[in-house]
Design an enzyme around this catalytic site. Structure first.
Site, PDB file in Angstrom:
ATOM      1  N   PRO A  70     -64.400  38.641  -6.503  1.00  0.00           N
ATOM      2  CA  PRO A  70     -64.436  37.383  -7.224  1.00  0.00           C
ATOM      3  C   PRO A  70     -65.367  37.373  -8.427  1.00  0.00           C
ATOM      4  O   PRO A  70     -66.558  37.631  -8.302  1.00  0.00           O
ATOM      5  CB  PRO A  70     -64.962  36.414  -6.172  1.00  0.00           C
ATOM      6  CG  PRO A  70     -65.686  37.253  -5.177  1.00  0.00           C
ATOM      7  CD  PRO A  70     -65.462  38.678  -5.512  1.00  0.00           C
ATOM      8  N   GLU A  71     -64.829  37.032  -9.544  1.00  0.00           N
ATOM      9  CA  GLU A  71     -65.632  36.667 -10.698  1.00  0.00           C
ATOM     10  C   GLU A  71     -65.500  35.147 -10.830  1.00  0.00           C
ATOM     11  O   GLU A  71     -64.989  34.496  -9.934  1.00  0.00           O
ATOM     12  CB  GLU A  71     -65.138  37.406 -11.949  1.00  0.00           C
ATOM     13  CG  GLU A  71     -65.250  38.924 -11.800  1.00  0.00           C
ATOM     14  CD  GLU A  71     -64.845  39.705 -13.035  1.00  0.00           C
ATOM     15  OE1 GLU A  71     -65.113  39.221 -14.142  1.00  0.00           O
ATOM     16  OE2 GLU A  71     -64.260  40.784 -12.889  1.00  0.00           O
TER      17      GLU A  71
END
Length: 277
Positions: free
Chosen positions: A2-3
């Site tokens: 996840p960014e």
DNA sequence: CAAGTTACCTGACGGC
DNA sequence: TGCCGTCAGGTAACTT
């Protein structure tokens, strides 16, 4: 996994499931994540509390209760959150479960255990922005994220611009995928010394970062191997990748093969024709 | 101090 | 089939 866009998608997906619910019990696998999970403190401070708000800051998910206790969750590389009926069989790498008063529960699954969970009691939560996020840069969408901000930090620094963008002290939420994609969109080589970027280049880069992050959120994030949102759906922004993971494939702008190199230990993709140093 | 490297951990994949 | 090396979306502690 996840960014910023993936955490935002998870945040938006969880919010309607969690807001107004009471946390009734908590279970842990017993395995440490990046830090030990604050199991006892969560039992003391979280059980019986009603969830008031679900938000995101940088790549961190913030869950606030009615008495201002703050549960902070970071997903590391492989972390994921989902809502499941309490009786749903556990999957391997389910490490923390927060039971709710409606028979559902929030589950944190994290294969590599680079994720982390913190619990800030109200008196600490009050000072979160300085104490917990004191070293975290502005949100890309905030009005403090300006060319002047970047130029002040970049002055006299010879670091590659890509490493600079991925440094959470510079700006929040940009990881390897979106750093690669934004620099391609801006026509800036990832190895370029960050102190050489001019104001107009920063202006354009900020604009493109915002555009790419916005589009990724609208697509439900990027699914590289296993990212799914809170409803169990994959994101599909990865079909829009211009350079990430495209080594040897033709540049979508000019047709020259995309190259891959290591910058500060991270895989970096660029078009040698469209992105000049 | 700035910038690069390593460690944390598990699993997937390619080569042999 | 299986073993081994390499690589992976993040972060922080190290080293140079």
């Amino acid at each position: 996994m996840p960014e910023l866009p993936e955490v935002e998608v998870i945040c938006l997906g969880l919010r309607p499931h969690l807001t107004g619910r009471v946390i009734t019990a908590i279970q842990c696998s017993g395995k440490d994540l990046r830090h030990p999970v604050p199991y006892s403190l969560m039992n003391e401070r979280l059980c019986g509390q009603t969830i008031r708000a679900v938000a995101r800051r940088a790549k961190y998910l913030l869950i606030e209760t009615e008495d201002q206790t703050l549960l902070i969750i970071h997903l590391g590389m492989t972390g994921n959150l989902g809502i499941f009926p309490h009786a749903t069989p556990l999957k391997i790498h389910d490490h923390v479960r927060w039971q709710l008063d409606n028979g559902l529960e929030l589950r944190l699954n994290d294969t590599r255990r680079f994720g982390a969970v913190w619990l800030l009691p109200p008196e600490q939560a009050k000072n979160m922005e300085t104490d917990f996020f004191g070293n975290t840069g502005p949100e890309p969408f905030s009005n403090t994220c300006t060319p002047a901000h970047f130029m002040a930090l970049a002055r006299a620094r010879k670091q590659p611009v890509k490493t600079f963008l991925m440094d959470s002290r510079t700006v929040a939420g940009i990881g390897n995928i979106y750093a690669n994609e934004a620099l391609f969109a801006a026509g800036i080589h990832p190895s370029r010394e960050v102190c050489t970027l001019q104001e107009d280049e920063w202006q354009r880069l900020i604009q493109l970062i915002r555009q790419i992050l916005t589009r990724a959120i609208a697509c439900g994030g990027s699914t590289i191997s296993d990212f799914i949102n809170a409803s169990g759906e994959s994101g599909y922004f990865q079909v829009n990748f211009q350079v990430y993971g495209r080594k040897g494939q033709p540049c979508l702008q000019c047709g020259i093969p995309i190259e891959k190199t290591q910058i500060s230990g991270r895989a970096s993709y660029f078009c040698p024709n469209c992105q000049k140093t």
